[in-house]
Design an enzyme around this catalytic site. Structure first.
Site, PDB file in Angstrom:
ATOM      1  N   GLU A 103     -13.917   1.298   4.247  1.00 34.29           N
ATOM      2  CA  GLU A 103     -14.579   0.271   5.045  1.00 34.29           C
ATOM      3  C   GLU A 103     -15.514  -0.527   4.161  1.00 34.29           C
ATOM      4  OE1 GLU A 103     -17.519   1.585   7.928  1.00 34.29           O
ATOM      5  OE2 GLU A 103     -17.364   3.614   7.158  1.00 34.29           O
ATOM      6  N   CYS A 129       4.927  -1.083   4.765  1.00 36.86           N
ATOM      7  CA  CYS A 129       5.589  -2.341   4.432  1.00 36.86           C
ATOM      8  C   CYS A 129       5.919  -3.208   5.638  1.00 36.86           C
ATOM      9  CB  CYS A 129       6.865  -2.048   3.641  1.00 36.86           C
ATOM     10  SG  CYS A 129       6.544  -1.268   2.043  1.00 36.86           S
TER      11      CYS A 129
END
Length: 341
Positions: A103, A129
């Site tokens: 984060e 992906c």
């Protein structure tokens, strides 16, 4: 209904898709040289990487360029190409696999770098992906609902750190053939960035329409491809066999629901390798000449590979052409999305 339902969009257009190519080109022959001690000890051919994967080269960012800087650059180009001001964007989705920290989100830096308004929602979608296609679907739904008018989806990938660590590990005197094969896919990765702007079709007549598609999950196979900063470990045969089964299931479900994808003008697939591309072509009966490949020169650029390939193909597409985007991500998940040029 067996699995996930199909979805349709009513008023969504692709206003632009852009790509930023990383600067440094590295051939598979150069990778073989980096791994020469290991390949010699394990009695593996120096040409195995390129021969099996079909990846002749891939790219790394030059010193001083980061993946998120590249995503910002791709986003700026996409906004300019679409003729949309940053203040008009209501949603930014970053879909990169690469990240520097847990984060904050990568999207927060991209949001700031693009000068987007505080009213623009921004967050990451992480789905291997398949992330970019998922991001487009979510944004399209929000446009159809009237919650936003314009969305920007980005992805920036950096393969170098993971590949550098993989070189060290495979050159360790204790590494085995099994280690090389399990980490083979890491050597096919590449760096690059892509961005797309989507918005209401009725405000942009003549722009490609995003019509909808299908998604399907096969999460029983979530351990077949596991990646992280230290490398990517893949059961290549298991991934191929189960991925193909998932693709065929999604393809059949879509056609049962009324889609007709058997005679598209272009099939833009997620770029993995020669064997994966050929297997998908055979599994659902695609025309090979209608399936462009970019993995030989860019490698597998994660979620950025499909939009990068679409960016390349957009230059030759003409009004009336039908395009099917097809992606598979470790997890396993697959999605297909139809575009009408």
């Amino acid at each position: 209904m067996n699995g996930n339902a199909t979805f349709r969009h009513n008023n969504v257009a692709l206003l632009s898709v852009n790509s930023v190519l990383a600067d440094e080109v590295l051939s598979s022959a150069e990778f073989d040289e980096r791994l020469a001690p290991s390949l010699k000890r394990l009695r593996l051919s120096k040409k195995l990487l390129e021969r099996v994967s079909g990846v002749a080269e891939r790219r790394w960012w030059s010193a001083g360029t980061t993946f998120d800087d590249a995503a910002i650059s791709a986003g700026k180009q996409a906004l300019d190409a679409a003729g949309i001001e940053p203040g008009q964007i209501g949603l930014l989705i970053n879909t990169s696999v690469t990240r520097r920290n847990l984060e904050p989100s990568v999207a927060s830096k991209v949001h700031h770098g693009l000068g987007l308004p505080s009213s623009a929602m921004n967050f990451d979608i992480a789905n291997a992906c398949l992330g970019f296609v998922n991001g487009m679907t979510l944004a399209a739904n929000m446009i159809d609902s009237g919650q936003i008018s314009y969305a920007l989806i980005v992805a920036g990938e950096d393969a170098q750190p993971t590949q550098e660590v993989t070189f060290q590990r495979l050159n360790d005197p204790n590494s085995t053939r099994e280690d090389y094969l399990r980490q083979f896919a890491t050597l096919t990765l590449g760096s690059g960035a892509a961005a797309a702007v989507i918005g209401p079709a009725d405000a942009h007549p003549g722009k490609p329409r995003i019509l909808g598609g299908v998604s399907r999950a096969g999460t029983a196979h979530h351990e077949l491809c596991v990646g992280g900063p230290a490398g990517m470990y893949t059961d290549s045969k298991g991934l191929l066999d189960n991925g193909l089964e998932l693709v065929v299931d999604a393809w059949d479900e879509a056609h049962a629901a009324g889609w007709d994808w058997k005679s598209m003008d272009r099939y833009v697939t997620h770029q993995v390798s020669k064997s994966y591309t050929n297997a998908i072509i055979k599994a659902v009966g695609l025309v090979k000449d209608k399936v462009p490949v970019t993995f030989p020169k860019w490698g597998n650029v994660g979620p950025a590979s499909l939009p990068m390939t679409l960016w390349q193909e957009a230059k030759s597409l003409k009004p009336g052409d039908r395009v099917l985007c097809m992606g598979v991500g470790s997890g396993l998940n697959t999605a297909m999305m139809e575009l009408a040029w």
